[in-house]
Design a protein around this motif. Structure first.
Motif, PDB file in Angstrom:
ATOM      1  N   ARG A   1       0.828  -1.213   0.000  1.00  0.00           N
ATOM      2  CA  ARG A   1       0.000   0.000   0.000  1.00  0.00           C
ATOM      3  C   ARG A   1       0.854   1.251   0.000  1.00  0.00           C
ATOM      4  O   ARG A   1       0.493   2.258  -0.639  1.00  0.00           O
ATOM      5  CB  ARG A   1      -0.915  -0.001   1.226  1.00  0.00           C
TER       6      ARG A   1
ATOM      7  N   ASP B   1      -7.393   2.994  -1.260  1.00  0.00           N
ATOM      8  CA  ASP B   1      -8.616   2.657  -0.512  1.00  0.00           C
ATOM      9  C   ASP B   1      -8.882   1.159  -0.532  1.00  0.00           C
ATOM     10  O   ASP B   1      -9.230   0.563   0.505  1.00  0.00           O
ATOM     11  CB  ASP B   1      -9.807   3.413  -1.102  1.00  0.00           C
ATOM     12  N   GLU B   2      -8.740   0.521  -1.674  1.00  0.00           N
ATOM     13  CA  GLU B   2      -8.981  -0.916  -1.754  1.00  0.00           C
ATOM     14  C   GLU B   2      -7.978  -1.693  -0.905  1.00  0.00           C
ATOM     15  O   GLU B   2      -8.333  -2.656  -0.208  1.00  0.00           O
ATOM     16  CB  GLU B   2      -8.894  -1.370  -3.209  1.00  0.00           C
TER      17      GLU B   2
ATOM     18  N   GLY C   1      -6.492  -0.522   1.686  1.00  0.00           N
ATOM     19  CA  GLY C   1      -6.846  -0.246   3.086  1.00  0.00           C
ATOM     20  C   GLY C   1      -7.975  -1.142   3.560  1.00  0.00           C
ATOM     21  O   GLY C   1      -7.960  -1.631   4.703  1.00  0.00           O
ATOM     22  N   HIS C   2      -8.984  -1.368   2.715  1.00  0.00           N
ATOM     23  CA  HIS C   2     -10.069  -2.289   3.076  1.00  0.00           C
ATOM     24  C   HIS C   2      -9.534  -3.710   3.261  1.00  0.00           C
ATOM     25  O   HIS C   2      -9.960  -4.433   4.174  1.00  0.00           O
ATOM     26  CB  HIS C   2     -11.145  -2.255   1.994  1.00  0.00           C
ATOM     27  N   ALA C   3      -8.599  -4.102   2.407  1.00  0.00           N
ATOM     28  CA  ALA C   3      -8.019  -5.437   2.546  1.00  0.00           C
ATOM     29  C   ALA C   3      -7.230  -5.545   3.848  1.00  0.00           C
ATOM     30  O   ALA C   3      -7.279  -6.578   4.548  1.00  0.00           O
ATOM     31  CB  ALA C   3      -7.117  -5.734   1.346  1.00  0.00           C
ATOM     32  N   GLN C   4      -6.502  -4.482   4.192  1.00  0.00           N
ATOM     33  CA  GLN C   4      -5.781  -4.477   5.463  1.00  0.00           C
ATOM     34  C   GLN C   4      -6.746  -4.612   6.645  1.00  0.00           C
ATOM     35  O   GLN C   4      -6.482  -5.368   7.593  1.00  0.00           O
ATOM     36  CB  GLN C   4      -4.976  -3.175   5.601  1.00  0.00           C
ATOM     37  N   GLU C   5      -7.824  -3.876   6.576  1.00  0.00           N
ATOM     38  CA  GLU C   5      -8.790  -3.921   7.683  1.00  0.00           C
ATOM     39  C   GLU C   5      -9.419  -5.307   7.792  1.00  0.00           C
ATOM     40  O   GLU C   5      -9.658  -5.796   8.913  1.00  0.00           O
ATOM     41  CB  GLU C   5      -9.871  -2.868   7.456  1.00  0.00           C
ATOM     42  N   ALA C   6      -9.688  -5.953   6.664  1.00  0.00           N
ATOM     43  CA  ALA C   6     -10.266  -7.296   6.699  1.00  0.00           C
ATOM     44  C   ALA C   6      -9.290  -8.287   7.326  1.00  0.00           C
ATOM     45  O   ALA C   6      -9.675  -9.143   8.149  1.00  0.00           O
ATOM     46  CB  ALA C   6     -10.651  -7.740   5.296  1.00  0.00           C
TER      47      ALA C   6
ATOM     48  N   THR D   1      -9.108  -7.631  11.045  1.00  0.00           N
ATOM     49  CA  THR D   1     -10.290  -8.181  11.725  1.00  0.00           C
ATOM     50  C   THR D   1     -10.179  -9.694  11.866  1.00  0.00           C
ATOM     51  O   THR D   1     -10.508 -10.259  12.926  1.00  0.00           O
ATOM     52  CB  THR D   1     -11.561  -7.818  10.947  1.00  0.00           C
TER      53      THR D   1
END
Length: 243
Positions: A165, A174-175, A177-182, A185
């Motif tokens: 990233r 942004d994409e 970042g969403h993958a990092q957050e997933a 989690t």
């Protein structure tokens, strides 16, 4: 040389069946002997052939003998009735249900049955402890694998994604970042599962801290309200009891 003196072996004790037979035989002998003694001392006589007026006397005497015999035999066999009832209701999950000693002739039967219950309860306790130990060992192994292997793999993937990233174009930030957050989690969920499988606070800090942590976790879910009351100075317990 000293003369050897041979001693005769002691006769073996009576079996429960022999003792019960002896008891019933003695009871019947005493009842009939008492009936014969009363008949011999009473003014009643029996003619040959039997007269109609003598039949009621014979029937009454027979009824008294049978009643006395039934009463004594029933009292002697009462422990067998209790034994049968206990065998039907016995539950090894509820201990200390034992049969009273009863009369001397049946004491061997009742003692043997009580010893059998003691042995079964002890074997159940040992088997439960072994099953619990095996279960906890398996839970601990799975928890370590989740934490050490899957957790580390997700951590490596999260760090690698962060490096990607940092070098990726802005339109992909942004994409990524969403993958990092997933992944983050998923890593938290793996850690929570490992913690629920084998909470380390019980081994590291003891039962009081483990109960406090458990109550706190349940309160944070919002599904149940927990009131915590822990007495100070609790006595030390074994690891199985604490678990």
């Amino acid at each position: 040389m000293r003369d050897a003196v041979a001693t005769a072996p002691e006769p073996p004790g009576r079996t429960p069946a022999q003792a019960l037979f002896r008891r019933l035989f003695v009871i019947n002998a005493l009842v009939f002997a008492a009936g014969t003694f009363v008949l011999a001392l009473s003014p009643a006589t029996v003619s040959s052939p039997v007269l109609l007026t003598e039949i009621p006397v014979l029937l009454i005497g027979l009824a008294l003998i049978l009643a006395a015999n039934a009463f004594l035999v029933r009292a002697s066999l009462a422990p067998l009735t209790s034994l049968t009832a206990l065998m039907r209701r016995v539950d090894l999950l509820h201990t200390h249900d034992r049969l009273p000693a009863g009369n001397r002739d049946l004491r061997g039967v009742t003692d043997t049955f009580n010893q059998m219950l003691d042995r079964l309860e002890e074997e159940r306790s040992v088997a439960s402890a072994q099953a619990l130990a095996a279960q906890e060992a398996e839970r601990g192994r799975i928890a370590r694998e989740l934490h050490d292997e899957i957790g580390q793999s997700l951590t490596v993937a999260l760090l690698a994604l962060k490096r990607v990233r940092d070098r990726a174009p802005a339109e992909l930030a942004d994409e990524l970042g969403h993958a990092q957050e997933a992944i983050r989690t998923s890593l938290d969920e793996v850690r929570q599962v490992a913690h629920r499988l084998r909470p380390g606070v019980l081994e590291d800090l003891g039962l009081t801290s483990a109960l406090t942590a458990l109550a706190t976790d349940l309160s944070q879910t919002g599904t149940v309200e927990v009131t915590r009351r822990l007495a100070p100075g609790l006595p030390p317990l074994s690891s199985e009891v604490e678990l």
